[in-house]
Design an enzyme around this catalytic site. Structure first.
Site, PDB file in Angstrom:
ATOM      1  N   ASP A  63      -4.152   2.914  -8.769  1.00  0.00           N
ATOM      2  CA  ASP A  63      -5.107   1.860  -8.391  1.00  0.00           C
ATOM      3  C   ASP A  63      -6.256   2.447  -7.566  1.00  0.00           C
ATOM      4  O   ASP A  63      -6.027   3.318  -6.722  1.00  0.00           O
ATOM      5  CB  ASP A  63      -4.397   0.798  -7.522  1.00  0.00           C
ATOM      6  CG  ASP A  63      -3.305   0.078  -8.317  1.00  0.00           C
ATOM      7  OD1 ASP A  63      -3.440   0.011  -9.558  1.00  0.00           O
ATOM      8  OD2 ASP A  63      -2.320  -0.365  -7.707  1.00  0.00           O
ATOM      9  N   ASP A  69      -7.798  -1.049   2.145  1.00  0.00           N
ATOM     10  CA  ASP A  69      -6.450  -0.553   1.837  1.00  0.00           C
ATOM     11  C   ASP A  69      -6.070   0.562   2.798  1.00  0.00           C
ATOM     12  O   ASP A  69      -5.018   0.576   3.416  1.00  0.00           O
ATOM     13  CB  ASP A  69      -6.428   0.079   0.432  1.00  0.00           C
ATOM     14  CG  ASP A  69      -6.228  -0.922  -0.677  1.00  0.00           C
ATOM     15  OD1 ASP A  69      -7.067  -0.948  -1.589  1.00  0.00           O
ATOM     16  OD2 ASP A  69      -5.239  -1.669  -0.617  1.00  0.00           O
ATOM     17  N   GLU A  92       3.214   1.652  -0.145  1.00  0.00           N
ATOM     18  CA  GLU A  92       2.676   1.629  -1.501  1.00  0.00           C
ATOM     19  C   GLU A  92       1.434   2.488  -1.588  1.00  0.00           C
ATOM     20  O   GLU A  92       1.091   3.007  -2.645  1.00  0.00           O
ATOM     21  CB  GLU A  92       2.384   0.185  -1.915  1.00  0.00           C
ATOM     22  CG  GLU A  92       2.003   0.000  -3.354  1.00  0.00           C
ATOM     23  CD  GLU A  92       0.598  -0.546  -3.506  1.00  0.00           C
ATOM     24  OE1 GLU A  92       0.123  -1.190  -2.558  1.00  0.00           O
ATOM     25  OE2 GLU A  92      -0.018  -0.329  -4.554  1.00  0.00           O
ATOM     26  N   GLU A  93       0.755   2.684  -0.427  1.00  0.00           N
ATOM     27  CA  GLU A  93      -0.502   3.449  -0.393  1.00  0.00           C
ATOM     28  C   GLU A  93      -0.296   4.920  -0.089  1.00  0.00           C
ATOM     29  O   GLU A  93      -1.273   5.680  -0.028  1.00  0.00           O
ATOM     30  CB  GLU A  93      -1.451   2.853   0.667  1.00  0.00           C
ATOM     31  CG  GLU A  93      -2.145   1.579   0.246  1.00  0.00           C
ATOM     32  CD  GLU A  93      -2.998   1.754  -1.006  1.00  0.00           C
ATOM     33  OE1 GLU A  93      -3.026   0.822  -1.817  1.00  0.00           O
ATOM     34  OE2 GLU A  93      -3.600   2.829  -1.181  1.00  0.00           O
ATOM     35  N   ASP A 114       3.688  -2.751   1.696  1.00  0.00           N
ATOM     36  CA  ASP A 114       2.423  -2.702   0.961  1.00  0.00           C
ATOM     37  C   ASP A 114       1.375  -3.197   1.945  1.00  0.00           C
ATOM     38  O   ASP A 114       1.318  -4.384   2.240  1.00  0.00           O
ATOM     39  CB  ASP A 114       2.500  -3.603  -0.284  1.00  0.00           C
ATOM     40  CG  ASP A 114       1.195  -3.588  -1.068  1.00  0.00           C
ATOM     41  OD1 ASP A 114       1.140  -4.248  -2.127  1.00  0.00           O
ATOM     42  OD2 ASP A 114       0.226  -2.932  -0.608  1.00  0.00           O
ATOM     43  N   LEU A 116      -1.868  -3.664   1.974  1.00  0.00           N
ATOM     44  CA  LEU A 116      -2.868  -4.649   1.557  1.00  0.00           C
ATOM     45  C   LEU A 116      -2.740  -4.893   0.058  1.00  0.00           C
ATOM     46  O   LEU A 116      -3.218  -4.130  -0.771  1.00  0.00           O
ATOM     47  CB  LEU A 116      -4.285  -4.167   1.910  1.00  0.00           C
ATOM     48  CG  LEU A 116      -5.276  -5.301   2.163  1.00  0.00           C
ATOM     49  CD1 LEU A 116      -4.819  -6.181   3.321  1.00  0.00           C
ATOM     50  CD2 LEU A 116      -6.658  -4.765   2.479  1.00  0.00           C
ATOM     51  N   ASP A 117      -2.054  -5.986  -0.268  1.00  0.00           N
ATOM     52  CA  ASP A 117      -1.817  -6.341  -1.671  1.00  0.00           C
ATOM     53  C   ASP A 117      -2.996  -7.191  -2.174  1.00  0.00           C
ATOM     54  O   ASP A 117      -3.493  -8.062  -1.470  1.00  0.00           O
ATOM     55  CB  ASP A 117      -0.525  -7.153  -1.748  1.00  0.00           C
ATOM     56  CG  ASP A 117      -0.387  -7.887  -3.063  1.00  0.00           C
ATOM     57  OD1 ASP A 117      -0.294  -7.212  -4.098  1.00  0.00           O
ATOM     58  OD2 ASP A 117      -0.438  -9.144  -3.058  1.00  0.00           O
ATOM     59  N   GLU A 278       6.950  -4.444  -3.137  1.00  0.00           N
ATOM     60  CA  GLU A 278       6.508  -5.800  -3.503  1.00  0.00           C
ATOM     61  C   GLU A 278       7.683  -6.677  -3.955  1.00  0.00           C
ATOM     62  O   GLU A 278       8.003  -7.677  -3.328  1.00  0.00           O
ATOM     63  CB  GLU A 278       5.439  -5.709  -4.608  1.00  0.00           C
ATOM     64  CG  GLU A 278       4.153  -5.013  -4.136  1.00  0.00           C
ATOM     65  CD  GLU A 278       3.166  -4.699  -5.260  1.00  0.00           C
ATOM     66  OE1 GLU A 278       3.581  -4.126  -6.275  1.00  0.00           O
ATOM     67  OE2 GLU A 278       1.985  -5.047  -5.106  1.00  0.00           O
TER      68      GLU A 278
HETATM   69  P1  P6P Z   1      -3.513  -8.400 -13.050  1.00  0.00           P
HETATM   70  C1  P6P Z   1      -3.256  -6.978  -7.281  1.00  0.00           C
HETATM   71  O1  P6P Z   1      -4.035  -5.894  -7.759  1.00  0.00           O
HETATM   72  C2  P6P Z   1      -1.870  -6.868  -7.857  1.00  0.00           C
HETATM   73  O2  P6P Z   1      -1.279  -5.665  -7.512  1.00  0.00           O
HETATM   74  C3  P6P Z   1      -1.011  -8.044  -7.403  1.00  0.00           C
HETATM   75  O3  P6P Z   1      -1.326  -8.476  -6.124  1.00  0.00           O
HETATM   76  C4  P6P Z   1      -1.306  -9.091  -8.457  1.00  0.00           C
HETATM   77  O4  P6P Z   1      -0.231 -10.002  -8.650  1.00  0.00           O
HETATM   78  C5  P6P Z   1      -1.523  -8.238  -9.713  1.00  0.00           C
HETATM   79  O5  P6P Z   1      -1.957  -6.959  -9.268  1.00  0.00           O
HETATM   80  C6  P6P Z   1      -2.574  -8.835 -10.635  1.00  0.00           C
HETATM   81  O6  P6P Z   1      -2.618  -7.988 -11.764  1.00  0.00           O
HETATM   82  O7  P6P Z   1      -3.092  -7.406 -14.112  1.00  0.00           O
HETATM   83  O8  P6P Z   1      -3.130  -9.830 -13.413  1.00  0.00           O
HETATM   84  O9  P6P Z   1      -4.942  -8.279 -12.633  1.00  0.00           O
END
Ligand code: P6P
Length: 335
Positions: A63, A69, A92-93, A114, A116-117, A278
């Site tokens: 990502d 983040d 996660e980072e 995580d 910053l999700d 997550e």
């Molecule tokens: P998509 C945000 O980037 C994330 O990791 C989660 O928070 C979220 O549920 C998912 O990805 C969204 O992914 O593929 O639907 O854009």
């Protein structure tokens, strides 16, 4: 008028209910609340200072790393390593384990998080969040190891999340109820706002990115089509709600019921979400609130991780809705 209780006071009250509690665990939770307040301070002004946008780097999961983040990751590491309660952390980072510096005291707990999700939503002012889980160490002493981190979610002793949105809410459980605290910015305190959250046994909202419909297997397609079909007797069609930030979609599911899904598909068989940072912490929260979390075939909490950044399909929410999803995904449901 609901009693005014800060998260710190609530944590101490709950600690006194546990015979022999040392207070170490309470201090750990209090430190997490502090880290969340500092992250909130930056998130809430992200549009005003130059920490919005991307660093141009890519993290271990592939990502793009947003500046917030990295900031959030550094805050959690900095605040949490000093408390003397942890033997190791994993984020996660961060690619590998986050060791506690030699000069700092170590404790018997392990923090996975995580920081910053949903960071891809930062630039458009959509809710984002932090997720955390706490294990007891399994190794005897010294620096924590991967063995301390690669534990099934069933071993968690606490878990929770923060939603930085229209208001900032911290939700956590230590196994005795799930409780939510809303940040009052005027006094910088998380105040008890949702005591003993229970998720409805069945909901009427489904949450999934239908843009990937063509990548799904036939059983997944059948389940989504079932939810969209008209049938008053079973409360269908369900409503579709999808924020695109796991923590925000999960928080709505926890309060309103229904099911959030991030399935595997032909392009990403294991889906996108990470098991350790997550899925497992949120599975622990939802189960303590009376709900369920599965990868479609197995309870998330029973999956023992084999690597720090492994992904898992995730179906999480109301118990009846998740069990119905499992029946469809396992080819055992009539249409
Ligand atoms: P998509 C945000 O980037 C994330 O990791 C989660 O928070 C979220 O549920 C998912 O990805 C969204 O992914 O593929 O639907 O854009």
């Amino acid at each position: 008028m609901q009693r005014i209780v800060t998260i710190e006071r609530f944590i101490i009250e709950k600690e006194h209910e546990i015979p022999g509690a040392t207070g170490e665990f309470s201090k750990l939770l209090t430190d997490i609340a502090l880290a969340a307040k500092i992250v909130w301070r930056e998130v809430s002004k992200a549009g005003l200072v130059d920490i919005i946008g991307s660093t141009g780097k890519v993290n271990v999961s592939g990502d793009v790393v947003q500046k917030l983040d990295e900031f959030a990751n550094e805050i959690f590491i900095n605040v949490m390593q000093k408390g003397g309660h942890l033997c190791v952390m994993a984020s996660e980072e961060s690619k590998g384990l986050i060791e506690i510096p030699d000069e700092l005291a170590k404790g018997k707990y392990v923090l996975v998080f995580d920081p910053l999700d949903g960071s891809s939503n930062i630039d458009v002012n959509v809710s984002i969040g932090s997720i955390f889980g706490i294990f007891r160490r399994v190794t005897q002493s010294g620096k924590g190891t991967e063995e301390d981190v690669l534990q099934p979610g069933r071993n968690l002793v606490a878990a929770g999340y923060v939603v930085y949105g229209s208001s900032t809410i911290l939700v956590y459980t230590t196994g005795n109820g799930v409780h939510g605290f809303t940040l009052d910015p005027s006094i910088g305190e998380f105040l008890l706002s949702h005591e003993n959250i229970r998720i409805p046994k069945k909901g009427d909202i489904y949450s999934v990115n239908e843009g990937y419909y063509e990548r799904w297997d036939e059983n997944m397609k059948k389940f989504i089509n079932y939810l969209k079909a008209e049938d008053k007797a079973t409360g269908r069609p369900y409503k579709l709600r999808y924020v695109g930030t796991l923590v925000a979609d999960f928080h709505r599911t926890l309060l309103y019921g229904g099911i959030f899904m991030y399935p595997g598909d032909s392009k990403n068989p294991e889906g996108k979400l990470r098991l350790i940072y997550e899925a497992a912490p949120l599975a622990y929260v939802v189960e303590k609130a009376g709900g369920r979390a599965s990868n479609g075939f197995q309870n998330i909490l029973d999956i023992k991780p084999t690597s720090l950044h492994q992904r898992t399909p995730l179906f999480i929410g109301s118990e009846e809705d998740v069990k119905l999803a499992e029946k469809f995904l396992q080819g055992k449901a009539e249409d």
